[in-house]
Enzyme design. Structure first.
Site, PDB file in Angstrom:
ATOM      1  N   GLU A   1      43.419  32.776  58.632  1.00  0.00           N
ATOM      2  CA  GLU A   1      42.825  34.061  58.994  1.00  0.00           C
ATOM      3  C   GLU A   1      41.665  33.884  59.972  1.00  0.00           C
ATOM      4  O   GLU A   1      41.515  34.668  60.920  1.00  0.00           O
ATOM      5  CB  GLU A   1      42.345  34.794  57.739  1.00  0.00           C
ATOM      6  CG  GLU A   1      43.460  35.315  56.857  1.00  0.00           C
ATOM      7  CD  GLU A   1      44.293  36.369  57.558  1.00  0.00           C
ATOM      8  OE1 GLU A   1      43.733  37.228  58.247  1.00  0.00           O
ATOM      9  OE2 GLU A   1      45.521  36.327  57.425  1.00  0.00           O
TER      10      GLU A   1
ATOM     11  N   HIS B   1      48.545  34.784  64.762  1.00  0.00           N
ATOM     12  CA  HIS B   1      49.291  34.165  63.656  1.00  0.00           C
ATOM     13  C   HIS B   1      50.635  33.628  64.146  1.00  0.00           C
ATOM     14  O   HIS B   1      51.065  32.538  63.742  1.00  0.00           O
ATOM     15  CB  HIS B   1      49.547  35.198  62.553  1.00  0.00           C
ATOM     16  CG  HIS B   1      48.379  35.438  61.645  1.00  0.00           C
ATOM     17  ND1 HIS B   1      47.722  34.427  60.980  1.00  0.00           N
ATOM     18  CD2 HIS B   1      47.755  36.594  61.261  1.00  0.00           C
ATOM     19  CE1 HIS B   1      46.752  34.929  60.237  1.00  0.00           C
ATOM     20  NE2 HIS B   1      46.748  36.248  60.390  1.00  0.00           N
TER      21      HIS B   1
ATOM     22  N   HIS C   1      44.771  39.574  66.659  1.00  0.00           N
ATOM     23  CA  HIS C   1      44.724  38.817  65.403  1.00  0.00           C
ATOM     24  C   HIS C   1      46.134  38.526  64.895  1.00  0.00           C
ATOM     25  O   HIS C   1      46.455  37.381  64.547  1.00  0.00           O
ATOM     26  CB  HIS C   1      43.944  39.631  64.367  1.00  0.00           C
ATOM     27  CG  HIS C   1      43.970  39.041  62.990  1.00  0.00           C
ATOM     28  ND1 HIS C   1      42.974  38.223  62.502  1.00  0.00           N
ATOM     29  CD2 HIS C   1      44.882  39.155  61.981  1.00  0.00           C
ATOM     30  CE1 HIS C   1      43.266  37.862  61.264  1.00  0.00           C
ATOM     31  NE2 HIS C   1      44.420  38.417  60.927  1.00  0.00           N
ATOM     32  N   GLU C   2      46.985  39.535  64.868  1.00  0.00           N
ATOM     33  CA  GLU C   2      48.349  39.348  64.364  1.00  0.00           C
ATOM     34  C   GLU C   2      49.169  38.467  65.301  1.00  0.00           C
ATOM     35  O   GLU C   2      49.944  37.614  64.853  1.00  0.00           O
ATOM     36  CB  GLU C   2      49.024  40.708  64.171  1.00  0.00           C
ATOM     37  CG  GLU C   2      48.325  41.631  63.178  1.00  0.00           C
ATOM     38  CD  GLU C   2      48.154  41.020  61.801  1.00  0.00           C
ATOM     39  OE1 GLU C   2      48.955  40.137  61.420  1.00  0.00           O
ATOM     40  OE2 GLU C   2      47.214  41.415  61.092  1.00  0.00           O
TER      41      GLU C   2
END
Length: 271
Positions: free
Chosen positions: A200, A146, A142-143
């Site tokens: 997100e 980004h 997830h990070e």
């Protein structure tokens, strides 16, 4: 005529943004066109963040809380490396980035991956969430997503344009400093904030696929975000004011995407 002049100036500012696709869609299908302000190049953003990142690590080391060399830190780096190795699927050029993953000993339930692939995880997240390797991979994915999508640069681009637009609008209307601030904030709140929730969701989807391709069970996304919701339940906000999706929204999106990436996980574990 004055109103038309304002619109013309605002359109001129907005044309300073270029529509691009930072990543390929993958099987999760993230295909949104992004708009980057020409005044913020990827190189500039990466260079600026790198300085901040290094300064933060120096301060952590001086305080004795940089624990990357610990067993937990090495384990973090091992999982992160496996996930990063799949980033080429979305961005072939990311394989040339100077990736780094560091662990900081602080009671903070958080992790991040800044521009250029600079990862930080806090021990508070490890201690409180107690993630399995599958859950840790989902979180790191997830990070990392980004960074791959350059969400930081995109947000900076949005803020720059809206701040400029606010200033131009206020000047044309002959508003004072208070007027400029009010217009800028209205533009930023009304148009800029919703992008964060969308960012997100994109990170959730791309991160899910990255983890699956790395051989981590994507079904762990449900348990991970359920745990996160439990730990952070004291800070709930209405969805329309939050920069994160609500737990129900997030779990729905992930549940719908898991069947798409499950074959990738199964294939990775047959290699």
């Amino acid at each position: 005529m004055r109103r038309l002049s304002i619109y013309g100036l605002l359109i001129g500012l907005l044309t300073g943004c270029t529509g691009i696709q930072t990543t390929k869609p993958g099987v999760v299908g993230v295909e949104r066109t992004q708009y980057m302000f020409s005044g913020y190049s990827a190189q500039d953003v990466n260079r600026s963040y790198l300085m901040t990142y290094r300064q933060g690590l120096r301060q952590a080391a001086a305080a004795g809380v940089l624990v990357t060399d610990s067993a937990a830190g090495k384990h973090l780096q091992n999982v992160a490396t496996k996930v990063v190795m799949e980033s080429y699927v979305f961005r072939p050029d990311a394989m040339k980035w100077d990736w780094a993953a560091n662990l900081i000993d602080a009671d903070i339930v958080n992790a991040s991956c800044g521009p250029g692939g600079k990862i930080i995880v806090y021990t508070g997240l490890i201690v409180r969430i107690k993630p399995t390797d599958d859950e840790l991979a989902i979180l790191l994915g997830h990070e990392i997503a980004h960074a791959l999508r350059e969400h930081g640069r995109e947000q900076a681009s949005s803020n720059a344009v809206f701040e400029l637009a606010g200033g131009v609008g206020a000047n044309v209307l002959k508003a004072g400093a208070i007027g400029k601030t009010a217009i800028s904030k209205a533009l930023s709140t009304g148009v800029g904030r919703p992008f964060s929730r969308r960012d997100e969701e994109e990170a959730d989807l791309i991160g899910l696929e990255l983890a699956a391709r790395a051989g981590y069970d994507p079904r762990a996304a449900i348990t991970l975000w359920t745990k996160m919701g439990t730990v952070t339940k004291g800070s709930k906000m209405p969805t329309f004011l939050s920069t994160h999706p609500s737990s129900a929204e997030r779990l729905k999106v992930l549940s719908e995407a898991i069947p798409k990436v499950l074959p990738l996980y199964q294939a990775a574990n047959q290699r």
